[in-house]
Design a protein around this motif. Sequence first.
Motif, PDB file in Angstrom:
ATOM      1  N   MET A   1      -3.807  15.159  40.668  1.00 19.75           N
ATOM      2  CA  MET A   1      -4.764  15.710  39.703  1.00 19.75           C
ATOM      3  C   MET A   1      -4.051  16.108  38.406  1.00 19.75           C
ATOM      4  O   MET A   1      -4.508  15.800  37.307  1.00 19.75           O
ATOM      5  N   VAL A   2      -2.890  16.790  38.532  1.00 18.42           N
ATOM      6  CA  VAL A   2      -2.125  17.203  37.354  1.00 18.42           C
ATOM      7  C   VAL A   2      -1.706  15.986  36.555  1.00 18.42           C
ATOM      8  O   VAL A   2      -1.799  15.958  35.324  1.00 18.42           O
ATOM      9  N   TRP A   3      -1.244  14.971  37.276  1.00 19.63           N
ATOM     10  CA  TRP A   3      -0.803  13.720  36.633  1.00 19.63           C
ATOM     11  C   TRP A   3      -1.923  13.133  35.782  1.00 19.63           C
ATOM     12  O   TRP A   3      -1.710  12.772  34.624  1.00 19.63           O
ATOM     13  N   ASP A   4      -3.126  13.032  36.361  1.00 15.62           N
ATOM     14  CA  ASP A   4      -4.256  12.429  35.657  1.00 15.62           C
ATOM     15  C   ASP A   4      -4.677  13.262  34.444  1.00 15.62           C
ATOM     16  O   ASP A   4      -4.975  12.718  33.378  1.00 15.62           O
ATOM     17  N   VAL A   5      -4.700  14.580  34.604  1.00 17.17           N
ATOM     18  CA  VAL A   5      -5.096  15.460  33.494  1.00 17.17           C
ATOM     19  C   VAL A   5      -4.120  15.327  32.334  1.00 17.17           C
ATOM     20  O   VAL A   5      -4.523  15.175  31.170  1.00 17.17           O
ATOM     21  N   LEU A   6      -2.816  15.377  32.625  1.00 19.55           N
ATOM     22  CA  LEU A   6      -1.808  15.251  31.572  1.00 19.55           C
ATOM     23  C   LEU A   6      -1.860  13.873  30.923  1.00 19.55           C
ATOM     24  O   LEU A   6      -1.629  13.730  29.721  1.00 19.55           O
ATOM     25  N   ASN A   7      -2.164  12.862  31.717  1.00 27.66           N
ATOM     26  CA  ASN A   7      -2.290  11.501  31.187  1.00 27.66           C
ATOM     27  C   ASN A   7      -3.408  11.417  30.162  1.00 27.66           C
ATOM     28  O   ASN A   7      -3.251  10.822  29.087  1.00 27.66           O
ATOM     29  N   VAL A   8      -4.538  12.006  30.489  1.00 24.47           N
ATOM     30  CA  VAL A   8      -5.690  11.988  29.575  1.00 24.47           C
ATOM     31  C   VAL A   8      -5.388  12.803  28.312  1.00 24.47           C
ATOM     32  O   VAL A   8      -5.658  12.355  27.189  1.00 24.47           O
ATOM     33  N   ILE A   9      -4.820  14.000  28.507  1.00 23.72           N
ATOM     34  CA  ILE A   9      -4.491  14.856  27.355  1.00 23.72           C
ATOM     35  C   ILE A   9      -3.522  14.146  26.420  1.00 23.72           C
ATOM     36  O   ILE A   9      -3.719  14.107  25.201  1.00 23.72           O
ATOM     37  N   GLY A  10      -2.458  13.587  26.983  1.00 22.40           N
ATOM     38  CA  GLY A  10      -1.461  12.893  26.165  1.00 22.40           C
ATOM     39  C   GLY A  10      -2.027  11.676  25.464  1.00 22.40           C
ATOM     40  O   GLY A  10      -1.712  11.417  24.291  1.00 22.40           O
ATOM     41  N   THR A  11      -2.861  10.922  26.167  1.00 21.93           N
ATOM     42  CA  THR A  11      -3.454   9.723  25.579  1.00 21.93           C
ATOM     43  C   THR A  11      -4.344  10.065  24.394  1.00 21.93           C
ATOM     44  O   THR A  11      -4.253   9.439  23.331  1.00 21.93           O
ATOM     45  N   ILE A  12      -5.207  11.057  24.553  1.00 27.54           N
ATOM     46  CA  ILE A  12      -6.097  11.466  23.466  1.00 27.54           C
ATOM     47  C   ILE A  12      -5.287  11.974  22.269  1.00 27.54           C
ATOM     48  O   ILE A  12      -5.528  11.581  21.115  1.00 27.54           O
ATOM     49  N   ALA A  13      -4.310  12.839  22.550  1.00 27.35           N
ATOM     50  CA  ALA A  13      -3.526  13.436  21.470  1.00 27.35           C
ATOM     51  C   ALA A  13      -2.743  12.390  20.687  1.00 27.35           C
ATOM     52  O   ALA A  13      -2.740  12.382  19.449  1.00 27.35           O
TER      53      ALA A  13
END
Length: 200
Positions: A1-13
């Motif tokens: 879950m942490v992996w996916d959340v950070l992936n989305v945050i980093g991608t958007i940013a």
Amino acid sequence: MVWDVLNVIGTIAFAMSGAVVALEVKYDIMGAYVLGLITAFGGGAIRNLLTGIPIIELWQQTTLFIVALITISIVILLPSSAVQLLTKWSIFDSIGLSAFAVQGAMYAQSIDLPLFAVMFSAAITGAGGGMIRDVLAQRKPIVLRDEVYLLWAIFAGFILGLDWLSKSYHFYILFTVTLILRGISHHYSWRLPIKSIQKQ
């Protein structure tokens, strides 16, 4: 879950950061999409190549590609005043760096790489896309200038590589701490030492 959340945050940013840079240097709409996608996925692609992960892994992130494309489209549609406001504090670059540094370190740790490899994975995942973006935008890469930037990604990799983190919230705390340190260093213009050679 942490992996996916950070992936989305980093991608958007980073998608937003790349698109904003493209608009700053007056590239066209295609240039905005290219720089946005490269900034969002470049660091992870380099990391995968250097750790022996097949490049096909990159193309299986369909959801993240869609998220990045939507983000870039939003940036393009924003009025110029709003885009200028987004660049004021370099916030999206800092968010992308922090999220992908932690995510890259988690990735390296998951395949049992040693400490220095975890630190390298954090650094290249967090800063690799931005380096490619800056080169394509004909700017000096921010990571190679005297501003403290890459150091915070290495810091995140070091902390994670020591196996001190076990709970999900630990990774979010590390992300937040890395983001705050980057924000402080940018706000107060912290600089690393420079040694230059003067031409005779």
